[in-house]
Scaffold this motif. Structure first.
Motif, PDB file in Angstrom:
ATOM      1  N   LYS A  60       0.832  -1.207   0.000  1.00 42.00           N
ATOM      2  CA  LYS A  60       0.000   0.000   0.000  1.00 42.00           C
ATOM      3  C   LYS A  60       0.861   1.250   0.000  1.00 42.00           C
ATOM      4  CE  LYS A  60      -3.788  -1.687   2.862  1.00 42.00           C
ATOM      5  NZ  LYS A  60      -4.497  -1.501   4.124  1.00 42.00           N
ATOM      6  N   ILE A  61       0.333   2.268  -0.644  1.00 47.66           N
ATOM      7  CA  ILE A  61       0.838   3.623  -0.495  1.00 47.66           C
ATOM      8  C   ILE A  61      -0.368   4.460  -0.125  1.00 47.66           C
ATOM      9  CG2 ILE A  61       1.854   5.634  -1.613  1.00 47.66           C
ATOM     10  CD1 ILE A  61       3.400   3.736  -3.412  1.00 47.66           C
ATOM     11  N   ILE A  62      -0.264   5.148   0.988  1.00 45.76           N
ATOM     12  CA  ILE A  62      -1.358   5.989   1.453  1.00 45.76           C
ATOM     13  C   ILE A  62      -0.874   7.433   1.422  1.00 45.76           C
ATOM     14  CG2 ILE A  62      -2.991   6.445   3.310  1.00 45.76           C
ATOM     15  CD1 ILE A  62      -2.370   3.565   4.314  1.00 45.76           C
ATOM     16  N   ILE A  63      -1.658   8.288   0.786  1.00 45.42           N
ATOM     17  CA  ILE A  63      -1.351   9.712   0.722  1.00 45.42           C
ATOM     18  C   ILE A  63      -2.347  10.417   1.629  1.00 45.42           C
ATOM     19  CG2 ILE A  63      -1.059  11.740  -0.743  1.00 45.42           C
ATOM     20  CD1 ILE A  63       0.782   9.424  -1.577  1.00 45.42           C
ATOM     21  N   TYR A  64      -1.835  11.134   2.617  1.00 40.45           N
ATOM     22  CA  TYR A  64      -2.677  11.912   3.521  1.00 40.45           C
ATOM     23  C   TYR A  64      -2.466  13.389   3.202  1.00 40.45           C
ATOM     24  CZ  TYR A  64      -2.257   7.673   6.442  1.00 40.45           C
ATOM     25  OH  TYR A  64      -2.248   6.390   6.903  1.00 40.45           O
ATOM     26  N   TYR A  65      -3.554  14.138   3.155  1.00 41.23           N
ATOM     27  CA  TYR A  65      -3.454  15.594   3.136  1.00 41.23           C
ATOM     28  C   TYR A  65      -4.070  16.079   4.437  1.00 41.23           C
ATOM     29  CZ  TYR A  65      -4.291  20.495   2.241  1.00 41.23           C
ATOM     30  OH  TYR A  65      -4.328  21.861   2.356  1.00 41.23           O
ATOM     31  N   LEU A  66      -3.244  16.722   5.262  1.00 42.74           N
ATOM     32  CA  LEU A  66      -3.643  17.174   6.587  1.00 42.74           C
ATOM     33  C   LEU A  66      -3.554  18.699   6.637  1.00 42.74           C
ATOM     34  CD1 LEU A  66      -1.428  14.528   8.436  1.00 42.74           C
ATOM     35  CD2 LEU A  66      -3.815  14.270   7.736  1.00 42.74           C
ATOM     36  N   PRO A  67      -4.624  19.406   6.260  1.00 42.08           N
ATOM     37  CA  PRO A  67      -4.551  20.862   6.130  1.00 42.08           C
ATOM     38  C   PRO A  67      -4.342  21.612   7.437  1.00 42.08           C
ATOM     39  CG  PRO A  67      -6.800  20.104   5.781  1.00 42.08           C
ATOM     40  CD  PRO A  67      -5.935  18.874   5.895  1.00 42.08           C
ATOM     41  N   LYS A  68      -4.640  20.995   8.562  1.00 41.75           N
ATOM     42  CA  LYS A  68      -4.503  21.701   9.843  1.00 41.75           C
ATOM     43  C   LYS A  68      -3.145  21.501  10.498  1.00 41.75           C
ATOM     44  CE  LYS A  68      -9.389  22.058  10.747  1.00 41.75           C
ATOM     45  NZ  LYS A  68     -10.485  21.814  11.663  1.00 41.75           N
ATOM     46  N   GLU A  69      -2.363  20.561   9.990  1.00 39.23           N
ATOM     47  CA  GLU A  69      -1.014  20.340  10.531  1.00 39.23           C
ATOM     48  C   GLU A  69      -0.088  21.448  10.049  1.00 39.23           C
ATOM     49  OE1 GLU A  69       0.199  18.072  12.687  1.00 39.23           O
ATOM     50  OE2 GLU A  69      -1.724  17.047  12.871  1.00 39.23           O
ATOM     51  N   GLU A  70       0.741  21.945  10.937  1.00 36.85           N
ATOM     52  CA  GLU A  70       1.631  23.041  10.570  1.00 36.85           C
ATOM     53  C   GLU A  70       3.090  22.631  10.438  1.00 36.85           C
ATOM     54  OE1 GLU A  70       1.016  26.264  13.283  1.00 36.85           O
ATOM     55  OE2 GLU A  70      -1.139  26.333  12.883  1.00 36.85           O
ATOM     56  N   SER A  71       3.470  21.547  11.092  1.00 33.35           N
ATOM     57  CA  SER A  71       4.882  21.172  11.139  1.00 33.35           C
ATOM     58  C   SER A  71       5.048  19.686  10.854  1.00 33.35           C
ATOM     59  CB  SER A  71       5.451  21.504  12.519  1.00 33.35           C
ATOM     60  OG  SER A  71       6.687  20.866  12.726  1.00 33.35           O
ATOM     61  N   GLU A  72       5.891  19.377   9.871  1.00 36.94           N
ATOM     62  CA  GLU A  72       6.175  17.977   9.585  1.00 36.94           C
ATOM     63  C   GLU A  72       6.829  17.308  10.788  1.00 36.94           C
ATOM     64  OE1 GLU A  72       7.661  20.581   7.685  1.00 36.94           O
ATOM     65  OE2 GLU A  72       8.003  19.781   5.687  1.00 36.94           O
ATOM     66  N   PHE A  73       7.783  17.998  11.396  1.00 41.91           N
ATOM     67  CA  PHE A  73       8.518  17.428  12.520  1.00 41.91           C
ATOM     68  C   PHE A  73       7.589  17.147  13.699  1.00 41.91           C
ATOM     69  CE2 PHE A  73      11.147  17.474  16.320  1.00 41.91           C
ATOM     70  CZ  PHE A  73      12.116  16.550  15.969  1.00 41.91           C
ATOM     71  N   ASP A  74       6.688  18.087  14.014  1.00 42.43           N
ATOM     72  CA  ASP A  74       5.753  17.870  15.117  1.00 42.43           C
ATOM     73  C   ASP A  74       4.824  16.689  14.833  1.00 42.43           C
ATOM     74  OD1 ASP A  74       6.876  19.980  16.500  1.00 42.43           O
ATOM     75  OD2 ASP A  74       5.284  21.409  15.966  1.00 42.43           O
ATOM     76  N   TYR A  75       4.377  16.571  13.596  1.00 41.44           N
ATOM     77  CA  TYR A  75       3.513  15.450  13.224  1.00 41.44           C
ATOM     78  C   TYR A  75       4.256  14.131  13.431  1.00 41.44           C
ATOM     79  CZ  TYR A  75       0.728  12.196  10.520  1.00 41.44           C
ATOM     80  OH  TYR A  75      -0.002  11.100  10.136  1.00 41.44           O
ATOM     81  N   ILE A  76       5.483  14.053  12.945  1.00 39.39           N
ATOM     82  CA  ILE A  76       6.286  12.836  13.093  1.00 39.39           C
ATOM     83  C   ILE A  76       6.517  12.525  14.565  1.00 39.39           C
ATOM     84  CG2 ILE A  76       8.586  11.840  12.727  1.00 39.39           C
ATOM     85  CD1 ILE A  76       8.606  13.377  10.021  1.00 39.39           C
ATOM     86  N   ASN A  77       6.889  13.536  15.337  1.00 38.27           N
ATOM     87  CA  ASN A  77       7.149  13.344  16.759  1.00 38.27           C
ATOM     88  C   ASN A  77       5.904  12.814  17.475  1.00 38.27           C
ATOM     89  OD1 ASN A  77       8.835  13.476  19.053  1.00 38.27           O
ATOM     90  ND2 ASN A  77       7.907  15.431  19.638  1.00 38.27           N
ATOM     91  N   ASP A  78       4.741  13.389  17.189  1.00 35.28           N
ATOM     92  CA  ASP A  78       3.491  12.929  17.806  1.00 35.28           C
ATOM     93  C   ASP A  78       3.156  11.508  17.363  1.00 35.28           C
ATOM     94  OD1 ASP A  78       3.255  15.384  19.051  1.00 35.28           O
ATOM     95  OD2 ASP A  78       1.745  16.152  17.655  1.00 35.28           O
ATOM     96  N   PHE A  79       3.355  11.217  16.094  1.00 33.52           N
ATOM     97  CA  PHE A  79       3.069   9.889  15.550  1.00 33.52           C
ATOM     98  C   PHE A  79       3.923   8.838  16.253  1.00 33.52           C
ATOM     99  CE2 PHE A  79       2.955   6.389  12.620  1.00 33.52           C
ATOM    100  CZ  PHE A  79       1.718   6.461  12.010  1.00 33.52           C
ATOM    101  N   ILE A  80       5.213   9.097  16.337  1.00 30.71           N
ATOM    102  CA  ILE A  80       6.124   8.151  16.990  1.00 30.71           C
ATOM    103  C   ILE A  80       5.794   8.022  18.468  1.00 30.71           C
ATOM    104  CG2 ILE A  80       8.537   7.738  17.651  1.00 30.71           C
ATOM    105  CD1 ILE A  80       9.335   8.929  14.914  1.00 30.71           C
ATOM    106  N   SER A  81       5.502   9.125  19.129  1.00 26.58           N
ATOM    107  CA  SER A  81       5.144   9.086  20.556  1.00 26.58           C
ATOM    108  C   SER A  81       3.915   8.219  20.799  1.00 26.58           C
ATOM    109  CB  SER A  81       4.891  10.492  21.093  1.00 26.58           C
ATOM    110  OG  SER A  81       6.068  11.242  21.084  1.00 26.58           O
ATOM    111  N   ASN A  82       2.927   8.313  19.915  1.00 27.25           N
ATOM    112  CA  ASN A  82       1.713   7.499  20.064  1.00 27.25           C
ATOM    113  C   ASN A  82       1.995   6.017  19.860  1.00 27.25           C
ATOM    114  OD1 ASN A  82       0.054   9.673  20.643  1.00 27.25           O
ATOM    115  ND2 ASN A  82      -0.475  10.013  18.501  1.00 27.25           N
TER     116      ASN A  82
END
Length: 170
Positions: free
Chosen positions: A53-75
């Motif tokens: 699979k390849i999943i493409i997400y468009y997240l218009p409310k996210e502001e920072s790639e790094f913060d998104y990654i950090n939150d994802f990994i933390s979860n």
């Protein structure tokens, strides 16, 4: 003749970008199989014949790639089956594996994600998933080795992928 070739090239390029119902990754074709809208986020799921699979997400409310990654990994770190494989903060890319043991099948689910800012707002996330099956301890070792061996190949390919325009409706 030169004008005709230029016009044909421009037409084909336009068609390729307008038709985001298929994409190529590591010389394999992935077909759009699902379109989802979750709150303000859009998700396009592409699959190939091997069920990668390849999943493409468009997240218009996210502001920072790094913060998104950090939150994802933390979860994910609370999941004992989660293993971080690599993290490249300078290119906003990371990979991880999840070990799944079920009665009918066992596999290591390899995941790699790349985040990229949208020019207007939000971020795009490209998420590639490949499963390495195993049945016993020896095949688990081989699946793990294959997963680790292919990681840099997947990172390189993900960096080169052209993120398709998100499709909002079928």
């Amino acid at each position: 003749m030169k004008k005709f070739i230029c016009a044909l090239f421009i037409f084909l390029q336009t068609c390729a970008f307008a038709n985001a119902e298929a994409l190529t990754f590591l010389n394999k074709t992935y077909e759009l199989t699902n379109i989802q809208k979750n709150s303000s986020n859009y998700i396009n799921v592409y699959m190939n014949s091997a069920n990668d699979k390849i999943i493409i997400y468009y997240l218009p409310k996210e502001e920072s790639e790094f913060d998104y990654i950090n939150d994802f990994i933390s979860n994910l770190t609370s999941n004992p089956k989660f293993n971080l494989i690599s993290f490249y903060p300078e290119i906003n890319t990371f990979s991880f594996g999840i070990i799944s043991k079920q009665k009918e099948s066992n596999f290591i689910e390899y995941n790699i994600m790349k985040c990229q800012n949208d020019k207007k707002r939000g971020i795009y996330v490209v998420h590639f998933i490949h499963r390495y099956p195993f049945s016993d301890q020896e095949s688990f070792k081989q699946a793990f080795q294959d997963c680790m061996k292919n990681n840099l190949q997947y990172v390189d390919a993900l960096l080169k992928i052209q993120i398709p325009k998100i499709i909002k409706k079928k």
